[in-house]
Design a protein around this motif. Structure first.
Motif, PDB file in Angstrom:
ATOM      1  N   GLY A  70      -1.397  34.095  22.697  1.00 14.06           N
ATOM      2  CA  GLY A  70      -0.278  33.179  22.501  1.00 14.06           C
ATOM      3  C   GLY A  70      -0.612  31.722  22.724  1.00 14.06           C
ATOM      4  O   GLY A  70       0.234  30.853  22.530  1.00 14.06           O
ATOM      5  N   ASN A  71      -1.840  31.395  23.127  1.00 17.23           N
ATOM      6  CA  ASN A  71      -2.210  30.008  23.391  1.00 17.23           C
ATOM      7  C   ASN A  71      -2.387  29.171  22.126  1.00 17.23           C
ATOM      8  O   ASN A  71      -2.272  27.949  22.191  1.00 17.23           O
ATOM      9  N   ALA A  72      -2.685  29.776  21.006  1.00 20.07           N
ATOM     10  CA  ALA A  72      -2.896  29.027  19.763  1.00 20.07           C
ATOM     11  C   ALA A  72      -2.491  29.901  18.579  1.00 20.07           C
ATOM     12  O   ALA A  72      -3.313  30.628  18.031  1.00 20.07           O
ATOM     13  N   VAL A  73      -1.241  29.814  18.209  1.00 19.72           N
ATOM     14  CA  VAL A  73      -0.702  30.624  17.118  1.00 19.72           C
ATOM     15  C   VAL A  73      -0.503  29.722  15.904  1.00 19.72           C
ATOM     16  O   VAL A  73       0.274  28.762  15.947  1.00 19.72           O
ATOM     17  N   GLY A  74      -1.205  30.011  14.834  1.00 15.95           N
ATOM     18  CA  GLY A  74      -1.083  29.214  13.618  1.00 15.95           C
ATOM     19  C   GLY A  74       0.197  29.540  12.867  1.00 15.95           C
ATOM     20  O   GLY A  74       0.522  30.707  12.656  1.00 15.95           O
ATOM     21  N   ARG A  90      13.880  15.817   4.631  1.00 19.81           N
ATOM     22  CA  ARG A  90      13.793  14.729   5.613  1.00 19.81           C
ATOM     23  C   ARG A  90      13.016  15.139   6.847  1.00 19.81           C
ATOM     24  O   ARG A  90      12.174  14.405   7.340  1.00 19.81           O
ATOM     25  N   ARG A  91      13.382  16.327   7.383  1.00 18.01           N
ATOM     26  CA  ARG A  91      12.755  16.797   8.627  1.00 18.01           C
ATOM     27  C   ARG A  91      12.595  18.307   8.584  1.00 18.01           C
ATOM     28  O   ARG A  91      13.407  19.001   7.991  1.00 18.01           O
ATOM     29  N   ILE A  92      11.559  18.778   9.236  1.00 14.26           N
ATOM     30  CA  ILE A  92      11.366  20.206   9.481  1.00 14.26           C
ATOM     31  C   ILE A  92      11.195  20.365  10.984  1.00 14.26           C
ATOM     32  O   ILE A  92      10.362  19.693  11.596  1.00 14.26           O
ATOM     33  N   ALA A  93      11.989  21.245  11.578  1.00 14.70           N
ATOM     34  CA  ALA A  93      11.907  21.493  13.022  1.00 14.70           C
ATOM     35  C   ALA A  93      11.558  22.953  13.266  1.00 14.70           C
ATOM     36  O   ALA A  93      11.947  23.828  12.500  1.00 14.70           O
ATOM     37  N   VAL A  94      10.820  23.197  14.338  1.00 14.29           N
ATOM     38  CA  VAL A  94      10.444  24.551  14.734  1.00 14.29           C
ATOM     39  C   VAL A  94      10.986  24.792  16.139  1.00 14.29           C
ATOM     40  O   VAL A  94      10.835  23.941  17.026  1.00 14.29           O
ATOM     41  N   PHE A  95      11.638  25.935  16.320  1.00  9.81           N
ATOM     42  CA  PHE A  95      12.245  26.315  17.593  1.00  9.81           C
ATOM     43  C   PHE A  95      11.751  27.702  17.986  1.00  9.81           C
ATOM     44  O   PHE A  95      11.329  28.474  17.141  1.00  9.81           O
ATOM     45  N   VAL A 106       9.076  18.618  15.638  1.00  7.76           N
ATOM     46  CA  VAL A 106       9.871  18.084  14.534  1.00  7.76           C
ATOM     47  C   VAL A 106       8.930  17.245  13.681  1.00  7.76           C
ATOM     48  O   VAL A 106       8.240  16.365  14.193  1.00  7.76           O
ATOM     49  N   PHE A 107       8.898  17.534  12.382  1.00  6.36           N
ATOM     50  CA  PHE A 107       8.064  16.814  11.435  1.00  6.36           C
ATOM     51  C   PHE A 107       8.968  15.991  10.524  1.00  6.36           C
ATOM     52  O   PHE A 107       9.924  16.522   9.965  1.00  6.36           O
ATOM     53  N   HIS A 108       8.679  14.706  10.368  1.00 10.80           N
ATOM     54  CA  HIS A 108       9.461  13.819   9.517  1.00 10.80           C
ATOM     55  C   HIS A 108       8.743  13.668   8.180  1.00 10.80           C
ATOM     56  O   HIS A 108       7.561  13.316   8.139  1.00 10.80           O
ATOM     57  N   LEU A 109       9.472  13.938   7.108  1.00  8.24           N
ATOM     58  CA  LEU A 109       8.906  13.885   5.759  1.00  8.24           C
ATOM     59  C   LEU A 109       9.718  12.933   4.890  1.00  8.24           C
ATOM     60  O   LEU A 109      10.801  12.492   5.272  1.00  8.24           O
ATOM     61  N   GLY A 110       9.232  12.689   3.718  1.00 11.39           N
ATOM     62  CA  GLY A 110       9.935  11.872   2.740  1.00 11.39           C
ATOM     63  C   GLY A 110       9.386  12.147   1.362  1.00 11.39           C
ATOM     64  O   GLY A 110       8.477  12.969   1.203  1.00 11.39           O
ATOM     65  N   PRO A 111       9.899  11.460   0.353  1.00  7.86           N
ATOM     66  CA  PRO A 111       9.436  11.712  -1.016  1.00  7.86           C
ATOM     67  C   PRO A 111       7.934  11.492  -1.195  1.00  7.86           C
ATOM     68  O   PRO A 111       7.296  12.164  -1.991  1.00  7.86           O
ATOM     69  N   ARG A 112       7.358  10.589  -0.435  1.00 10.94           N
ATOM     70  CA  ARG A 112       5.926  10.312  -0.560  1.00 10.94           C
ATOM     71  C   ARG A 112       5.039  11.370   0.096  1.00 10.94           C
ATOM     72  O   ARG A 112       3.821  11.314  -0.025  1.00 10.94           O
ATOM     73  N   SER A 113       5.654  12.310   0.792  1.00 10.04           N
ATOM     74  CA  SER A 113       4.865  13.378   1.419  1.00 10.04           C
ATOM     75  C   SER A 113       4.204  14.271   0.375  1.00 10.04           C
ATOM     76  O   SER A 113       3.217  14.932   0.663  1.00 10.04           O
ATOM     77  N   GLY A 114       4.787  14.316  -0.802  1.00  6.47           N
ATOM     78  CA  GLY A 114       4.200  15.114  -1.879  1.00  6.47           C
ATOM     79  C   GLY A 114       4.591  16.574  -1.825  1.00  6.47           C
ATOM     80  O   GLY A 114       5.037  17.139  -2.811  1.00  6.47           O
ATOM     81  N   ARG A 115       4.411  17.207  -0.688  1.00  6.09           N
ATOM     82  CA  ARG A 115       4.776  18.613  -0.517  1.00  6.09           C
ATOM     83  C   ARG A 115       5.635  18.741   0.731  1.00  6.09           C
ATOM     84  O   ARG A 115       5.421  18.041   1.713  1.00  6.09           O
ATOM     85  N   ALA A 116       6.568  19.654   0.695  1.00  5.74           N
ATOM     86  CA  ALA A 116       7.407  19.929   1.861  1.00  5.74           C
ATOM     87  C   ALA A 116       6.800  21.089   2.620  1.00  5.74           C
ATOM     88  O   ALA A 116       7.335  22.191   2.668  1.00  5.74           O
ATOM     89  N   ALA A 117       5.628  20.847   3.207  1.00  2.00           N
ATOM     90  CA  ALA A 117       4.929  21.899   3.936  1.00  2.00           C
ATOM     91  C   ALA A 117       4.183  21.285   5.112  1.00  2.00           C
ATOM     92  O   ALA A 117       3.613  20.195   4.996  1.00  2.00           O
ATOM     93  N   VAL A 118       4.210  22.008   6.239  1.00  2.00           N
ATOM     94  CA  VAL A 118       3.484  21.578   7.435  1.00  2.00           C
ATOM     95  C   VAL A 118       2.799  22.800   8.041  1.00  2.00           C
ATOM     96  O   VAL A 118       3.281  23.918   7.918  1.00  2.00           O
ATOM     97  N   SER A 119       1.669  22.560   8.681  1.00  2.00           N
ATOM     98  CA  SER A 119       0.944  23.611   9.394  1.00  2.00           C
ATOM     99  C   SER A 119       0.537  23.073  10.744  1.00  2.00           C
ATOM    100  O   SER A 119       0.162  21.906  10.873  1.00  2.00           O
ATOM    101  N   THR A 120       0.589  23.931  11.739  1.00  2.00           N
ATOM    102  CA  THR A 120       0.190  23.540  13.087  1.00  2.00           C
ATOM    103  C   THR A 120      -0.098  24.792  13.898  1.00  2.00           C
ATOM    104  O   THR A 120       0.070  25.907  13.413  1.00  2.00           O
ATOM    105  N   ARG A 121      -0.499  24.590  15.124  1.00  2.00           N
ATOM    106  CA  ARG A 121      -0.685  25.677  16.074  1.00  2.00           C
ATOM    107  C   ARG A 121       0.306  25.466  17.199  1.00  2.00           C
ATOM    108  O   ARG A 121       0.496  24.347  17.652  1.00  2.00           O
ATOM    109  N   ILE A 122       0.925  26.550  17.644  1.00  2.00           N
ATOM    110  CA  ILE A 122       1.891  26.481  18.732  1.00  2.00           C
ATOM    111  C   ILE A 122       1.515  27.480  19.814  1.00  2.00           C
ATOM    112  O   ILE A 122       0.680  28.363  19.580  1.00  2.00           O
TER     113      ILE A 122
END
Length: 160
Positions: A70-74, A90-95, A106-122
């Protein structure tokens, strides 16, 4: 802000006296547990959406169903959006349901982001539900939920 004397370890102490003594940490430890409890998953989502309805769909949350550590979950969150000036995310939030903090990111996006996708480890404290919520430019909120079984937990604290 509290103006009168405070009860610290059974004694009445004035605010100035407390600050002069450098004992501000006593305030936090003397509060009842319910006063410092973490918000529930639903309360955290309501705070993000400011009470607006959250609809299912338009968001895909990719989370492994079985997590060894659980220390690094993609995770990856993607929302259906053309990402134009008139229609974008506009925003993507993970809970999460059981970590010490309900808000993950919380990830802040806009039209210039190109894609509405984010990746991270939690980090995941234990087996639980994770929720992703996307706020669209029209003010609507869309979500996706996923469950993960964690065999080796992270964020070890008293989670009761």
């Amino acid at each position: 802000m509290h103006e009168g004397p405070l009860r610290v370890h059974g004694r009445l102490v004035g605010r100035r006296q407390l600050l002069r003594a450098g004992m501000t940490g006593l305030l936090v430890t003397s509060l009842p547990r319910w006063a410092i409890a973490r918000p529930s998953l639903d309360e955290a989502i309501r705070a993000f959406t400011r009470g607006a309805d959250v609809l299912d769909g338009r968001v895909r949350l990719d989370l492994p169903p079985l997590v060894e550590n659980g220390n690094a979950v993609g995770i990856t969150v993607a929302a259906e959006s053309p990402m134009t000036a008139g229609d974008h995310v506009r925003r993507i939030a993970v809970f999460n349901e059981k970590n010490p903090e309900a808000n993950v990111a919380v990830f802040h996006l806009g039209p210039r982001s190109g894609r509405a996708a984010v990746s991270t480890r939690i980090r995941l404290a234990s087996s639980q539900v994770v929720v992703a919520v996307a706020e669209m430019s029209d003010g609507s909120f869309w979500s996706s939920r996923a469950s993960a079984i964690v065999t080796l937990a992270a964020c070890i604290e008293d989670l009761s």
